[in-house]
Design a protein around this motif. Structure first.
Motif, PDB file in Angstrom:
ATOM      1  N   LEU A  35       0.862  -1.182   0.000  1.00  0.00           N
ATOM      2  CA  LEU A  35       0.000   0.000   0.000  1.00  0.00           C
ATOM      3  C   LEU A  35       0.899   1.233   0.000  1.00  0.00           C
ATOM      4  N   GLY A  36       1.148   1.769  -1.176  1.00  0.00           N
ATOM      5  CA  GLY A  36       2.107   2.865  -1.275  1.00  0.00           C
ATOM      6  C   GLY A  36       3.477   2.330  -0.935  1.00  0.00           C
ATOM      7  N   ARG A  37       4.104   2.907   0.086  1.00  0.00           N
ATOM      8  CA  ARG A  37       5.423   2.438   0.518  1.00  0.00           C
ATOM      9  C   ARG A  37       5.354   1.455   1.672  1.00  0.00           C
ATOM     10  N   SER A  38       4.162   1.255   2.213  1.00  0.00           N
ATOM     11  CA  SER A  38       4.035   0.347   3.357  1.00  0.00           C
ATOM     12  C   SER A  38       3.679  -1.065   2.903  1.00  0.00           C
ATOM     13  N   VAL A  39       4.134  -2.021   3.688  1.00  0.00           N
ATOM     14  CA  VAL A  39       3.890  -3.438   3.424  1.00  0.00           C
ATOM     15  C   VAL A  39       3.066  -3.986   4.577  1.00  0.00           C
ATOM     16  N   ARG A  40       2.045  -4.762   4.244  1.00  0.00           N
ATOM     17  CA  ARG A  40       1.188  -5.376   5.260  1.00  0.00           C
ATOM     18  C   ARG A  40       1.010  -6.846   4.937  1.00  0.00           C
ATOM     19  N   TYR A  41       0.768  -7.625   5.989  1.00  0.00           N
ATOM     20  CA  TYR A  41       0.537  -9.058   5.855  1.00  0.00           C
ATOM     21  C   TYR A  41      -0.788  -9.406   6.514  1.00  0.00           C
ATOM     22  N   ASN A  42      -1.627 -10.167   5.809  1.00  0.00           N
ATOM     23  CA  ASN A  42      -2.831 -10.707   6.426  1.00  0.00           C
ATOM     24  C   ASN A  42      -2.405 -11.853   7.330  1.00  0.00           C
ATOM     25  N   VAL A  43      -2.963 -11.913   8.519  1.00  0.00           N
ATOM     26  CA  VAL A  43      -2.619 -12.970   9.461  1.00  0.00           C
ATOM     27  C   VAL A  43      -2.955 -14.334   8.861  1.00  0.00           C
ATOM     28  N   ALA A  44      -4.057 -14.427   8.140  1.00  0.00           N
ATOM     29  CA  ALA A  44      -4.442 -15.694   7.503  1.00  0.00           C
ATOM     30  C   ALA A  44      -3.386 -16.146   6.489  1.00  0.00           C
ATOM     31  N   ASP A  45      -2.774 -15.200   5.773  1.00  0.00           N
ATOM     32  CA  ASP A  45      -1.719 -15.549   4.820  1.00  0.00           C
ATOM     33  C   ASP A  45      -0.463 -16.031   5.531  1.00  0.00           C
ATOM     34  N   LEU A  46      -0.168 -15.457   6.684  1.00  0.00           N
ATOM     35  CA  LEU A  46       0.976 -15.928   7.473  1.00  0.00           C
ATOM     36  C   LEU A  46       0.740 -17.356   7.960  1.00  0.00           C
ATOM     37  N   ASP A  47      -0.474 -17.627   8.430  1.00  0.00           N
ATOM     38  CA  ASP A  47      -0.811 -18.981   8.876  1.00  0.00           C
ATOM     39  C   ASP A  47      -0.745 -19.972   7.713  1.00  0.00           C
ATOM     40  N   ALA A  48      -1.225 -19.564   6.544  1.00  0.00           N
ATOM     41  CA  ALA A  48      -1.183 -20.426   5.358  1.00  0.00           C
ATOM     42  C   ALA A  48       0.261 -20.710   4.948  1.00  0.00           C
ATOM     43  N   TYR A  49       1.129 -19.714   5.064  1.00  0.00           N
ATOM     44  CA  TYR A  49       2.534 -19.907   4.725  1.00  0.00           C
ATOM     45  C   TYR A  49       3.170 -20.927   5.664  1.00  0.00           C
ATOM     46  N   VAL A  50       2.906 -20.802   6.957  1.00  0.00           N
ATOM     47  CA  VAL A  50       3.454 -21.748   7.928  1.00  0.00           C
ATOM     48  C   VAL A  50       2.934 -23.155   7.627  1.00  0.00           C
ATOM     49  N   ALA A  51       1.650 -23.276   7.328  1.00  0.00           N
ATOM     50  CA  ALA A  51       1.072 -24.590   7.018  1.00  0.00           C
ATOM     51  C   ALA A  51       1.711 -25.191   5.769  1.00  0.00           C
ATOM     52  N   SER A  52       2.044 -24.348   4.785  1.00  0.00           N
ATOM     53  CA  SER A  52       2.643 -24.850   3.549  1.00  0.00           C
ATOM     54  C   SER A  52       4.084 -25.304   3.761  1.00  0.00           C
ATOM     55  N   ARG A  53       4.719 -24.851   4.823  1.00  0.00           N
ATOM     56  CA  ARG A  53       6.107 -25.210   5.118  1.00  0.00           C
ATOM     57  C   ARG A  53       6.218 -26.378   6.101  1.00  0.00           C
ATOM     58  N   THR A  54       5.066 -26.909   6.542  1.00  0.00           N
ATOM     59  CA  THR A  54       5.056 -28.011   7.487  1.00  0.00           C
ATOM     60  C   THR A  54       5.434 -29.308   6.780  1.00  0.00           C
ATOM     61  N   ILE A  55       6.342 -30.056   7.380  1.00  0.00           N
ATOM     62  CA  ILE A  55       6.825 -31.300   6.787  1.00  0.00           C
ATOM     63  C   ILE A  55       6.373 -32.469   7.660  1.00  0.00           C
TER      64      ILE A  55
END
Length: 59
Positions: A35-55
């Motif tokens: 958003l302009g110069r700022s970066v934001r992360y949706n908490v749901a996307d962070l959780d999805a990323y962690v789930a995708s890295r689970t082995i």
């Protein structure tokens, strides 16, 4: 939907802000919103990323 800045997201993932920046630069890591110069992360996307890295060692 809750959105966090990169410092909050890095703390949540247990990583450094520098790691978050490098992931964005090289097209890796969790999804993010620019958003302009700022970066934001949706908490749901962070959780999805962690789930995708689970082995599963039994697989």
């Amino acid at each position: 939907m809750e959105r966090w800045n990169e410092k909050q997201a890095a703390k949540y993932l247990g990583m450094s802000v520098k790691w978050m920046q490098q992931c964005r630069c090289y097209g890796r890591g969790p999804k993010f919103i620019k958003l302009g110069r700022s970066v934001r992360y949706n908490v749901a996307d962070l959780d999805a990323y962690v789930a995708s890295r689970t082995i599963n060692p039994a697989a």
